[in-house]
Design an enzyme around this catalytic site. Structure first.
Site, mmCIF file in Angstrom:
data_model
loop_
_atom_site.group_PDB
_atom_site.id
_atom_site.type_symbol
_atom_site.label_atom_id
_atom_site.label_comp_id
_atom_site.label_asym_id
_atom_site.label_seq_id
_atom_site.Cartn_x
_atom_site.Cartn_y
_atom_site.Cartn_z
ATOM 1 N N GLU A 172 0.850 -1.196 0.000
ATOM 2 C CA GLU A 172 0.000 0.000 0.000
ATOM 3 C C GLU A 172 0.885 1.245 0.000
ATOM 4 O OE1 GLU A 172 -2.082 -0.871 3.607
ATOM 5 O OE2 GLU A 172 -2.912 -2.696 2.735
ATOM 6 N N HIS A 174 0.281 0.815 16.107
ATOM 7 C CA HIS A 174 1.467 1.253 15.352
ATOM 8 C C HIS A 174 2.738 1.003 16.154
ATOM 9 C CE1 HIS A 174 -1.964 3.601 13.821
ATOM 10 N NE2 HIS A 174 -1.340 3.598 12.656
ATOM 11 N N ASP A 199 1.821 -4.078 12.817
ATOM 12 C CA ASP A 199 0.522 -4.264 13.497
ATOM 13 C C ASP A 199 -0.579 -4.637 12.500
ATOM 14 O OD1 ASP A 199 1.297 -2.563 16.206
ATOM 15 O OD2 ASP A 199 2.153 -1.773 14.374
ATOM 16 N N GLU A 254 -4.068 -6.827 3.026
ATOM 17 C CA GLU A 254 -2.808 -7.518 3.342
ATOM 18 C C GLU A 254 -2.815 -8.966 2.865
ATOM 19 O OE1 GLU A 254 -4.261 -5.346 5.401
ATOM 20 O OE2 GLU A 254 -2.691 -3.836 5.422
#
Lengths: 324, 356
Positions: free
Chosen positions: A29, A129, A85, A60
């Protein structure tokens, strides 16, 4: 040699390997026009084109699954997961497909994908994150797990991962992306997979750590020196397969070991390293193997600084081992 | 969408609709039939082997032979196949040897994949028949990647990915369909709607009336075909593969069929469906239907003799492979990585020494 940051070294490794081998592709991405949210792929889209620097839809499973198919059909894909994450939707593709392709086909098909993911805390990113997921992947048969802590290692290890024949989870300590700078060899540069690095030699205790905890360990070791103790710091760099020989030789000499990582404590990789040390170095040990880790809580946003191990907490564990 | 939009070629009276006939030469027609009969014979033998404890498990495809044989026949050299576990017919039709298939079921040294997986998880690199996994639809994103690699190299090939109705509910299906649409890739998604995902009826799997209608949401054409009609399947898959090879992108095909047997040898389908329903579908048996056509054409005289012949071929293949030695213990530690790392070498040595 120019001094560069860790993120620049990652970028350099990708550009160098893409220039060397036309089968190397990058996908994920925002990796194309944007150059990656951390700028790891900056400039690659313009230089190598959209067919090799692939902006994918936001999925993903698709990113890792597509990379597996690309690898089976002759490409060398480097998939970026924007933050480690966000890797969990692709967990099945990683552990049941990518990691097992060679085994289940008895070598007829392989999935030599490199999955890069910024990892760890220290950027005020909260739970989504900041996590350190290395233990999940180390537990998975068939994966190589790498985490560099210096720009030079980042470049050399990523290049080796791309050229290798095994799937690699390449975790990048995002806290160090722009906070460390050093001279990095220009052009092709390889650091072997499976070889650790003695960050700092010492005689009284072996402190084993990786990723963003390496500078923490160095500070703790410096403080220990001021207190009259000589601490050896080892960065395995490749977490799995681990350079057990380097650790064994060090602990047999120092007689004491402390493991430092920011991931949660229970079933963290430190537990495995501690078990290996007690199996192999038992008669040389002068103290129990210590652990300094993140806590078994979700990664907290406001209390991040207290969650992450720091030099002081590390030093307390070092002192405890030395005074045992 | 009405039933009229479900493409059929074979008429109930054993003739074909000439406007839709894929026009295969006689030997090819006979080859389709023989492979369907072989597939049925493999099912019978494998289930018997499982019932007598000689293998642990099997996933039969009885009732769906027209799907995998018809689709497999549309695959050409250079194409890739990403199959589901019930689609051994696709590989068989493409030339995956019976001996290899039987070896894989037995999991001994006759298995080219060294007993690494349970039955139905075959692969063969030489024909791009990719290793099967048990989680449903995980192979679909791989098909996308393989197609992408072919596309950037300018190869004019197609990728066939097969799966069932349950697979359309997975995230992997969504990801693969979306990526295929976005990158305009040569992937043919062949969905065998056999009406059940283990016990779960297709009506409860989705709120859409058909599975094919999901395709337009991804920018792909979706078509429905009579999955018990081998010529119709051959035509629809052949057309889609042709469009894919020509750079016109992917297709979703919904083949309407029925699993006459259990999901696997561990399943009891009487719990979730009626005898009447099964009997009705048994009347639409794809092998008998195609045999009637071949007999009408004068290509087949004695189906019973053909089917007995297929059983004998399978019996001999099992006999030849069943006594192969077991896979060696040390092989457990190989192919985990390209080279055996220290920890696996230690674990292997420990096991082999009897001290582990």
């Amino acid at each position: 040699m120019p001094e560069v940051t860790l993120i620049k070294a990652v970028n350099d490794a990708l550009a160098t390997e893409m220039a060397r081998d036309p089968s190397v592709c990058v996908l994920g991405e925002d990796v194309g026009r944007e150059g990656g949210v951390f700028r790891a792929t900056e400039g690659l889209f313009r230089r190598f084109g959209q067919e090799r620097v692939i902006d994918t839809p936001l999925n993903e499973v698709g990113i890792v699954g597509m990379a597996i198919g690309m690898a089976m059909n002759g490409l060398r894909p480097v998939a970026e997961i924007e933050f480690s994450d966000f890797i969990y939707p692709a967990f099945d593709q990683i552990v049941s497909e990518m990691a097992k392709m060679r085994y289940r086909s008895a070598g007829q098909f392989t999935a030599a994908v490199v999955v890069r993911a910024p990892s760890g805390g220290g950027i005020k990113g909260g739970h989504y994150h900041s996590q350190s997921p290395e233990a999940y992947f180390i537990h998975t048969a068939g994966l190589v797990v790498v985490m560099p802590s210096t720009p030079s290692d980042a470049k050399g290890l990523l290049a080796s991962a791309i050229r290798g024949e095994d799937p690699v989870i390449f975790l990048e300590p995002k806290a160090l992306y722009r906070t460390v700078k050093e001279e990095v060899p220009q052009g092709e540069h390889l650091v072997p997979i499976g070889k650790g690095r003695i960050v700092r030699p010492g005689d009284d205790l072996t402190l084993i750590t990786w990723g963003a905890m390496v500078p923490v360990a160095e500070k703790a070791a410096e403080s220990a020196t001021a207190e009259g103790a000589s601490v050896e710091v080892i960065d395995p760099r490749t977490l799995w397969p681990l350079d057990i020989g380097m650790i064994e030789a060090s602990v047999n000499r120092t007689g004491r070991a402390v493991i430092l990582h920011e991931a949660p404590r229970t079933c963290g990789f430190g537990a495995e390293v501690a078990a290996l040390i007690q199996e192999r170095c038992f008669l040389h040990l002068k103290s129990p193997v210590g652990r300094v880790t993140g806590f078994d809580t979700p990664f907290p946003y406001a209390l991040e600084k207290s969650y992450l191990p720091d030099p002081e907490r590390t030093l307390r564990a070092v002192r405890a081992a030395l005074e045992f | 969408m009405t039933d009229a939009e479900i493409l059929s070629v074979l008429r109930p009276d054993g003739t074909v609709d000439p406007s839709l006939d894929p026009g295969l030469p006689d030997p090819e027609l006979l080859s389709l039939y023989r492979h369907m009969a072989l597939l049925r014979a493999i099912d019978e033998k494998a289930v018997a082997l499982q019932r007598s404890g000689r293998i642990g498990f099997f996933v039969p495809s009885t009732g769906q032979e027209a799907c995998s044989i018809g689709a497999g026949h549309a695959v050409r050299e250079g194409d890739w196949i990403f199959p589901a576990y019930r689609d051994h017919g696709v590989g068989l039709m493409r030339g995956y040897p019976l001996a290899a298939l039987v070896g894989q079921i037995l999991g001994n040294t006759a298995d080219a994949t060294r007993g690494r997986q349970m039955p139905n998880h075959w692969c063969d690199r030489s024909i791009h028949l990719v290793s099967v996994s048990s989680p449903v639809a995980t192979q679909l994103p791989h098909a996308v990647g393989a197609a992408y690699a072919a596309k950037v190299r300018g190869e004019r090939i197609a990728v066939l990915a097969t799966f069932g109705d349950g697979g359309t509910s997975t995230g992997d299906f969504h990801a693969a369909m979306n990526f295929t649409g976005v990158f305009r890739l040569p992937v043919v998604f062949f969905c065998e709607n056999n009406r059940y995902a283990i016990s779960h009826r297709v009506e409860d799997q989705t709120a859409t009336r058909t599975l094919a209608e999901k395709a337009p949401a991804y920018g792909l054409p979706g078509v429905r075909v009579d999955g018990n009609d081998v010529l119709a399947v051959r035509k629809v898959v052949g057309d889609a593969m042709g469009r894919a090879r020509a750079g016109e992108g992917g297709t979703l095909i919904e083949a309407l069929t029925y699993r006459l047997g259990p999901h696997s040898t561990s399943d009891d389908p009487t719990v979730y469906r009626s005898e009447e329903e099964v009997a009705a579908w048994r009347g639409k048996d794809p092998i008998r239907r195609f045999a009637a056509f071949l007999m009408g054409r004068g290509l087949l005289e004695d189906p019973a003799a053909e089917e007995a012949g297929a059983k004998e071929i399978v019996r001999r293949a099992v006999e030849a492979a069943e006594d192969a030695p077991p896979v060696p213990l040390s092989s457990m530690f190989e192919d985990v990585y390209a080279e055996i790392p220290w920890h696996l070498a230690e674990q292997r040595d420990s096991l082999l020494s009897g001290k582990g």
